[in-house]
Design a protein around this motif. Structure first.
Motif, PDB file in Angstrom:
ATOM      1  N   PHE A 326       0.823  -1.210   0.000  1.00 33.75           N
ATOM      2  CA  PHE A 326       0.000   0.000   0.000  1.00 33.75           C
ATOM      3  C   PHE A 326       0.854   1.256   0.000  1.00 33.75           C
ATOM      4  CE2 PHE A 326      -4.221  -1.805   1.052  1.00 33.75           C
ATOM      5  CZ  PHE A 326      -4.944  -0.999   0.214  1.00 33.75           C
ATOM      6  N   ASN A 327       1.869   1.246   0.853  1.00 34.32           N
ATOM      7  CA  ASN A 327       2.697   2.441   0.940  1.00 34.32           C
ATOM      8  C   ASN A 327       3.444   2.721  -0.350  1.00 34.32           C
ATOM      9  OD1 ASN A 327       2.240   3.663   3.471  1.00 34.32           O
ATOM     10  ND2 ASN A 327       3.259   1.942   4.451  1.00 34.32           N
ATOM     11  N   ILE A 328       4.012   1.677  -0.946  1.00 29.83           N
ATOM     12  CA  ILE A 328       4.753   1.886  -2.188  1.00 29.83           C
ATOM     13  C   ILE A 328       3.805   2.360  -3.287  1.00 29.83           C
ATOM     14  CG2 ILE A 328       6.084   0.762  -4.019  1.00 29.83           C
ATOM     15  CD1 ILE A 328       7.407  -0.926  -1.971  1.00 29.83           C
ATOM     16  N   PHE A 329       2.633   1.723  -3.333  1.00 28.28           N
ATOM     17  CA  PHE A 329       1.674   2.120  -4.362  1.00 28.28           C
ATOM     18  C   PHE A 329       1.229   3.567  -4.154  1.00 28.28           C
ATOM     19  CE2 PHE A 329      -2.779   2.211  -5.967  1.00 28.28           C
ATOM     20  CZ  PHE A 329      -2.447   2.128  -7.303  1.00 28.28           C
ATOM     21  N   ALA A 330       0.967   3.925  -2.905  1.00 30.17           N
ATOM     22  CA  ALA A 330       0.531   5.299  -2.630  1.00 30.17           C
ATOM     23  C   ALA A 330       1.633   6.289  -2.990  1.00 30.17           C
ATOM     24  CB  ALA A 330       0.148   5.444  -1.163  1.00 30.17           C
ATOM     25  N   ASP A 331       2.867   5.952  -2.640  1.00 33.71           N
ATOM     26  CA  ASP A 331       3.991   6.817  -3.019  1.00 33.71           C
ATOM     27  C   ASP A 331       4.050   6.987  -4.527  1.00 33.71           C
ATOM     28  OD1 ASP A 331       4.973   7.538  -0.640  1.00 33.71           O
ATOM     29  OD2 ASP A 331       6.614   6.084  -0.590  1.00 33.71           O
ATOM     30  N   GLY A 332       3.898   5.854  -5.223  1.00 32.73           N
ATOM     31  CA  GLY A 332       3.942   5.891  -6.685  1.00 32.73           C
ATOM     32  C   GLY A 332       2.847   6.771  -7.243  1.00 32.73           C
ATOM     33  N   LEU A 333       1.651   6.620  -6.677  1.00 31.90           N
ATOM     34  CA  LEU A 333       0.527   7.442  -7.122  1.00 31.90           C
ATOM     35  C   LEU A 333       0.839   8.916  -6.932  1.00 31.90           C
ATOM     36  CD1 LEU A 333      -2.939   6.133  -5.909  1.00 31.90           C
ATOM     37  CD2 LEU A 333      -2.135   6.505  -8.227  1.00 31.90           C
ATOM     38  N   ARG A 334       1.376   9.229  -5.776  1.00 28.32           N
ATOM     39  CA  ARG A 334       1.652  10.635  -5.490  1.00 28.32           C
ATOM     40  C   ARG A 334       2.669  11.190  -6.484  1.00 28.32           C
ATOM     41  NH1 ARG A 334       4.028  11.617   0.079  1.00 28.32           N
ATOM     42  NH2 ARG A 334       5.712  10.607  -1.039  1.00 28.32           N
ATOM     43  N   ASP A 335       3.735  10.400  -6.700  1.00 24.59           N
ATOM     44  CA  ASP A 335       4.732  10.860  -7.655  1.00 24.59           C
ATOM     45  C   ASP A 335       4.139  11.022  -9.040  1.00 24.59           C
ATOM     46  OD1 ASP A 335       6.537  10.869  -5.681  1.00 24.59           O
ATOM     47  OD2 ASP A 335       7.475   8.965  -6.223  1.00 24.59           O
ATOM     48  N   ALA A 336       3.232  10.122  -9.398  1.00 21.65           N
ATOM     49  CA  ALA A 336       2.663  10.171 -10.746  1.00 21.65           C
ATOM     50  C   ALA A 336       1.730  11.371 -10.896  1.00 21.65           C
ATOM     51  CB  ALA A 336       1.896   8.888 -11.033  1.00 21.65           C
ATOM     52  N   PHE A 337       0.969  11.641  -9.853  1.00 17.22           N
ATOM     53  CA  PHE A 337       0.045  12.768  -9.942  1.00 17.22           C
ATOM     54  C   PHE A 337       0.769  14.094  -9.813  1.00 17.22           C
ATOM     55  CE2 PHE A 337      -3.622   9.954  -8.510  1.00 17.22           C
ATOM     56  CZ  PHE A 337      -4.172   9.947  -9.770  1.00 17.22           C
ATOM     57  N   ASP A 338       1.870  14.056  -9.113  1.00 17.08           N
ATOM     58  CA  ASP A 338       2.559  15.308  -8.819  1.00 17.08           C
ATOM     59  C   ASP A 338       3.997  15.203  -9.273  1.00 17.08           C
ATOM     60  OD1 ASP A 338       3.349  17.683  -7.860  1.00 17.08           O
ATOM     61  OD2 ASP A 338       3.131  17.207  -5.750  1.00 17.08           O
ATOM     62  N   PRO A 339       4.227  15.225 -10.584  1.00 13.95           N
ATOM     63  CA  PRO A 339       5.539  14.866 -11.106  1.00 13.95           C
ATOM     64  C   PRO A 339       6.661  15.772 -10.614  1.00 13.95           C
ATOM     65  CG  PRO A 339       4.153  15.827 -12.815  1.00 13.95           C
ATOM     66  CD  PRO A 339       3.289  15.587 -11.634  1.00 13.95           C
ATOM     67  N   LYS A 340       6.331  16.951 -10.175  1.00 12.24           N
ATOM     68  CA  LYS A 340       7.427  17.835  -9.787  1.00 12.24           C
ATOM     69  C   LYS A 340       8.092  17.377  -8.495  1.00 12.24           C
ATOM     70  CE  LYS A 340       5.175  21.446  -7.072  1.00 12.24           C
ATOM     71  NZ  LYS A 340       3.934  20.731  -6.807  1.00 12.24           N
ATOM     72  N   MET A 341       7.359  16.512  -7.755  1.00 10.49           N
ATOM     73  CA  MET A 341       7.950  15.993  -6.535  1.00 10.49           C
ATOM     74  C   MET A 341       9.186  15.158  -6.831  1.00 10.49           C
ATOM     75  SD  MET A 341       6.234  16.767  -3.759  1.00 10.49           S
ATOM     76  CE  MET A 341       6.698  15.456  -2.631  1.00 10.49           C
ATOM     77  N   LYS A 342       9.125  14.439  -7.935  1.00 15.33           N
ATOM     78  CA  LYS A 342      10.259  13.600  -8.269  1.00 15.33           C
ATOM     79  C   LYS A 342      10.979  14.236  -9.435  1.00 15.33           C
ATOM     80  CE  LYS A 342      10.991   8.718  -7.580  1.00 15.33           C
ATOM     81  NZ  LYS A 342      10.546   7.381  -7.842  1.00 15.33           N
ATOM     82  N   GLY A 343      12.200  14.662  -9.182  1.00 15.34           N
ATOM     83  CA  GLY A 343      12.889  15.500 -10.163  1.00 15.34           C
ATOM     84  C   GLY A 343      13.234  14.826 -11.437  1.00 15.34           C
TER      85      GLY A 343
END
Ligand SMILES: Nc1ncnc2c1ncn2[C@@H]1O[C@H](COP(=O)(O)OP(=O)(O)OP(=O)(O)O)[C@@H](O)[C@H]1O
Ligand SMILES: [Mg+2]
Lengths: 343, 348, 301
Positions: A326-343
């Protein structure tokens, strides 16, 4: 200085050119801007961890739900004469998985010792009452997931409207609603949950309520913050100026823009609820017998941990797996929705 | 004066992105001489910053310099290790960024931010470096620097912060200063002061400067030579006078037309039509083709080479080919030609 | 602040009135007369309002009532004897957790999208996902039972007794701060001022530690409140598993035995603690750097 050979350009090209409409259009539209969700989906597909986690979660979900109909044994049937059997899996002859257990340094066939018919297998062994661990595990997982999903759903129904209203109204109403949140969040969640559980009759609904009670606050905060941001954007202002009814604007324009944030937040609440349920059951204020959840299974296993460690390891493994996925998936979702978080 | 400090030859830079490879710089070449100021102009996204960052090899991780060479004092920058690059950055070549509000470390005293590069490159003692930092602050025009050196960035105004950024850049007396839109974020009077400061420094130290800007007014004030960039290429380069008064490329015409000038105040301000080019699938001809009212069929299929107009003046447009039809530049450009010929004589 | 505490104690009190079951553990054996005597003794026969006022006045004076279960000890005395180990564990865990977490976060950010980042991030996710009681049992099994390096539990071996429970508790703040610092640090490393620092020729480690660290760590205080709250939660199970005579273990016991006054007392204690931490965070916020106020403002809104 340049790569083009001047001589090679035919003379006929030295006329003024009439750029055609079509070509200009191509120029204009070529930097294809994919729609937000398709873009996010593409990003998440690139994230191997998130994809694997999603698959694991789906598998666990399907098995847990499927076991309503296909449970190897009845999770509640007690057969005390079969207590503490080690795992036995047909066709597997590795010590530890073949009905043998180490007793005083030697591997002994416990199934034979306890007169278990040779056609009976307990894939993960049995607990102190002779109940099949695998069946209980499937059942417990189902209950844990049920609790977590219901709690997350309740979170949504309280937190989202609260945040939306607070953010949309702004001003005094917002201030008051935020003060209230502040006061509530000054109380440790632990205390809230424990008190709730002491007061309500023990059982699944009380646990769900108690968990929802702690989860909605974060959701409300997140939603309010986003609402504040979105409400001042032009398309919302335009809708307001055009006299659209506030309810319609909020539901039609703001809510859809919040969906990604809400999804991400929910994906974080679910594992938290799973953890809290397990935690409560572990300290003994959660689920009561004969109900099982991952927490009670771990607790039961812990009681006999020194001698039969597998009774604790399997539920512990499953809960960890669910939480991690769940945590990895949620992290992935967040990064995908908010691409600027991951440079 | 005419010896070359920096020489770029056919530099290509690209970025990996989700939608494909972005060809941000596609064959840039220019020379920079000691003590000279070269202005780099062009619309947003034309690759000015990327070009400059390649010079100190400070590009983001998804970037790659695919081709070309960059010689600094005759040595190939692109062949150097990161370690060697670090001994060049800040010591030989310094860079100033656009936004002074975000360029300074908010949790570090300004004096320390100036002193650290000196401790690093010149191996000064802390005390010595601090003393020099205070002097530098004074030199870039921070009043009361003996007291204010202890302050944090938020205690200074925007203009003062840009002065501090300049002080950091000057700390080790670099030979080359790259200023990436140093005045864009400032208001007009402060802009003028910062430009004066930079010219002053150049005069005293003989620093070479690459000055990036959108503002042709600023270019007129600072530049010896001007390079006009479009879609990752230099489309025209020449002395400031040549670019302002004898522009040849239709894109330069467009740029000049979109600047308000005193003698044509009544004329309508011009905006270049169309959208900036796609750098993921660059066209095989002239990138400006689709927006160019003077485009030739040749521009569509063939990349124009540089046509030399004077020892210093080059432009890449097929209009300069002898086979090309004669086109009349827009009236305001023709007036610029006239001004030039009136002053220097030559063809009417 | 005060409002929060007042509200909490009142609500707790009211909830306790509704609590099913009786506070006297050996209920069956008590006759009605005995019950009445005891109720009278503890003031439980008075009207609720009177009980409430008595209690609140008591709380204000630092008198939290007496435990109905543990030999009639005053609750404040129970707290006094048990708070030491809990505080020690909490502080040790917080220090270990944040220091290790910060280091992990920096390494992750510095080597973003490399295997080093992946493995440290994975480690942080593991730490944040595996329930801390599972982790506690693992530690106990490995270091105490198998290797016999450290005591299995109890609090009779000085510092050695505190190591395993501290580690078990530290895992959550470790994971939280590692993830937090990673995101912060990535932001910082992409900021203009770090770009400027790089352009002056300093190397990446100097950039990360001298220029970046402070900017990334200061915002960590914003999650201090939630971290302490989760430590409180964690202490319940960890103290139980390692048989630490602390507040958490007492709370669990009291809950299971319906010990009204102790539960109330500890609830008030926990809430006070959290409120104080939140207050400290607020003060730090204003003190540390005026810039933070700006960032905090934009982050929340
Ligand atoms: N890190 C990056 N990843 C992908 N593309 C990039 C990156 N950095 C720059 N680009 C692209 O390179 C092109 C040139 O950018 P550059 O910053 O050099 O423009 P510029 O001329 O400096 O514009 P401005 O005047 O706005 O500063 C742009 O199209 C930009 O989108
Ligand atoms: Mg730029």
């Amino acid at each position: 200085m340049s790569k083009t050979n001047v001589q090679q350009v035919p003379d006929k090209y030295f006329t003024l050119s009439q750029q055609s409409e079509a070509e200009e259009n191509i120029q204009d539209t070529q930097p294809v801007s994919l729609s937000f969700y398709r873009d996010s989906w593409r990003r998440i597909k690139k994230n191997k961890g998130a994809v694997v986690s999603l698959i694991i979660l789906l598998i666990i979900l399907v098995i847990a739900v499927g076991s309503i109909w296909f449970s190897p044994h009845n999770p509640d049937t007690q057969q005390v004469q079969y207590s503490f059997l080690p795992p036995k899996i047909p066709g597997l002859h590795i010590n530890g998985f073949n009905g043998y257990a180490k007793q005083a340094g030697v591997w002994v066939d416990v199934y034979k010792e306890k007169d278990v018919p040779s056609s009976v297998y307990f894939y993960l062994g049995t607990d102190q009452f002779g109940r099949d661990l695998l069946s209980r595990l499937l059942y417990g997982t189902r209950i844990s997931l049920l609790i977590a999903f219901s709690a997350a759903f309740l979170d949504l129904t309280i937190g989202v409207p609260y945040g939306l209203i607070s953010g949309w109204l702004g001003g005094k109403a917002d201030t008051i609603m935020q003060r209230a949140l502040e006061i509530i969040s000054g109380v440790p969640t632990l205390v809230v949950v424990v008190l709730m559980l002491l007061i309500f009759p023990p059982g699944i609904p009380s646990i769900i309520m108690a968990l929802a009670l702690i989860g909605w606050i974060t959701m409300a905060r997140v939603v309010r913050g986003q609402t504040l941001q979105i409400k001042n954007q032009e398309f919302i202002l335009a809708a307001r100026v055009l006299g659209q009814r506030p309810v319609k604007t909020v539901l039609g324009h703001i809510l859809p823009n919040l969906s990604s944030v809400i999804i991400i937040q929910t994906m974080f609440t679910i594992p938290e609820a799973i953890f809290f349920e397990a935690f409560l059951s572990f300290i003994g204020v959660g689920m009561r017998a004969p109900n099982a959840s991952l927490g009670t299974l771990i607790n039961d296993g812990y009681q006999t941990f020194q001698f039969y460690p597998h009774l604790m390891w399997y539920p512990a493994l499953i809960i960890s797996l669910i939480m991690i996925a769940f945590n990895i998936f949620a992290d992935g979702l967040r990064d995908a929705f908010d691409p600027k978080m991951k440079g | 004066m005419s010896e070359t400090i920096l020489s770029l030859d056919d530099v290509h830079v690209s970025f990996d992105s989700l939608n494909g490879k972005v060809h941000a710089v596609r064959g840039v070449s220019f020379d920079l001489h000691y003590g000279e100021t070269l202005a780099l102009v062009g619309e947003s996204g034309s690759g000015k910053s990327v070009t400059c960052r390649s010079i100190i090899r400070l590009l983001s991780k998804n970037a790659s310099i695919d081709d070309g060479s960059i010689l600094y004092e005759g040595k190939n920058i692109l062949a150097k290790s990161q370690r060697e690059m670090r001994s060049i950055r800040g010591k030989e070549i310094s860079i100033i960024f656009q936004d002074p509000m975000t360029s300074l470390n908010p949790t570090m005293r300004v004096s320390k931010q100036i002193a650290l590069p000196m401790i690093h490159h010149l191996h000064l003692s802390k005390h010595e470096a601090m003393k020099r930092a205070i002097e530098l602050l004074k030199r870039v025009g921070i009043p009361n620097s003996e007291v204010r050196y202890k302050d944090y960035p938020h205690q200074f105004s925007g203009g003062q912060r840009q002065r501090i950024v300049i002080a950091i850049a000057l700390a080790c007396n670099p030979k080359l200063l790259i200023a990436d839109e140093p005045t864009t974020a400032l208001d007009v009077t402060i802009q003028a002061q910062i430009i004066e400061l930079m010219k002053d420094i150049q005069k005293k130290n003989g620093t070479s400067i690459i000055f990036i800007t959108h503002d042709l007014g600023v270019v007129a004030k600072v530049a010896d030579r001007v390079a006009v960039m479009y879609a990752g290429k230099i489309v025209e380069i020449g002395t400031a006078e040549e670019i302002f008064y004898l522009p040849q490329h239709p894109y330069t015409w467009g740029l000049l037309q979109s600047v308000p000038t005193a003698d044509e105040a009544d004329e309508e301000l011009y905006a270049i039509p169309g959208a900036p080019p796609d750098l993921i699938h660059p066209s095989k001809g002239d990138a400006f083709y689709s927006r160019n009212p003077y485009a030739l069929e040749a521009d569509r299929y063939y990349e124009p080479p540089y046509f030399q107009l004077s020892p210093t003046h080059f432009a890449a447009t097929w209009l300069l080919d002898e086979r090309a039809p004669k086109v009349e530049p827009p009236p305001s450009i023709q007036r610029r030609y006239a001004t030039f010929y009136k002053k220097h004589g030559g063809k009417p | 602040m005060i409002v929060t505490l007042l509200l909490i104690s009142s609500v707790t009190f009211l909830l306790m009135q509704k609590l099913p079951g009786s506070p006297y553990g050996n209920e069956e054996k008590l006759t009605n007369v005995q019950k009445a005597v005891m109720n009278h003794q503890y003031g439980l026969d008075k009207p609720v309002v009177v009980q409430y006022l008595y209690y609140m006045v008591g709380v204000a004076k630092g008198n939290l009532g007496v435990s109905l279960q543990f030999g009639n000890q005053p609750v404040s005395k129970i707290i006094a004897t048990r708070i030491g180990p809990s505080v020690q564990l909490g502080i040790q865990a917080l220090i270990i957790g944040t220091v290790v977490g910060i280091l992990f976060g920096i390494i992750s950010a510095r080597f973003q999208n490399t295997w080093l980042d992946t493995s440290t991030s994975l480690f942080a996710i593991l730490g944040g996902s595996v329930p801390n009681f599972v982790f506690a049992v693992l530690l106990q099994l490995f270091f105490a039972i198998d290797l016999k390096w450290l005591p299995i539990g109890l609090w009779d071996n000085g510092f050695a007794s505190s190591i395993l429970p501290s580690l078990a508790l530290a895992i959550t703040p470790m994971a939280d701060s590692a993830r937090f610092i990673r995101t912060e640090m990535i932001d910082v490393l992409h900021s203009d001022y770090i770009e400027l620092a790089r352009s002056t020729g300093v190397d990446e480690w100097t950039v990360a530690f001298r220029y970046g660290l402070r900017n990334a760590v200061i915002p960590l205080i914003t999650i201090l409140g939630p971290m302490v709250a989760s430590l409180l939660t964690g202490s319940l199970v960890v103290e139980q598993i390692f048989a630490v005579p602390g507040i958490g273990e007492q709370f669990t016991k009291s809950i299971l035995s319906n010990d009204y006054f102790t539960i109330m007392g500890l609830t008030i204690l926990y809430s006070t603690l959290l409120v104080i931490v939140i207050l400290i965070v607020d003060i730090l916020y204003v003190l540390i750097d005026p810039r933070i106020r700006l960032i905090g403002g934009t982050r929340d809104e």
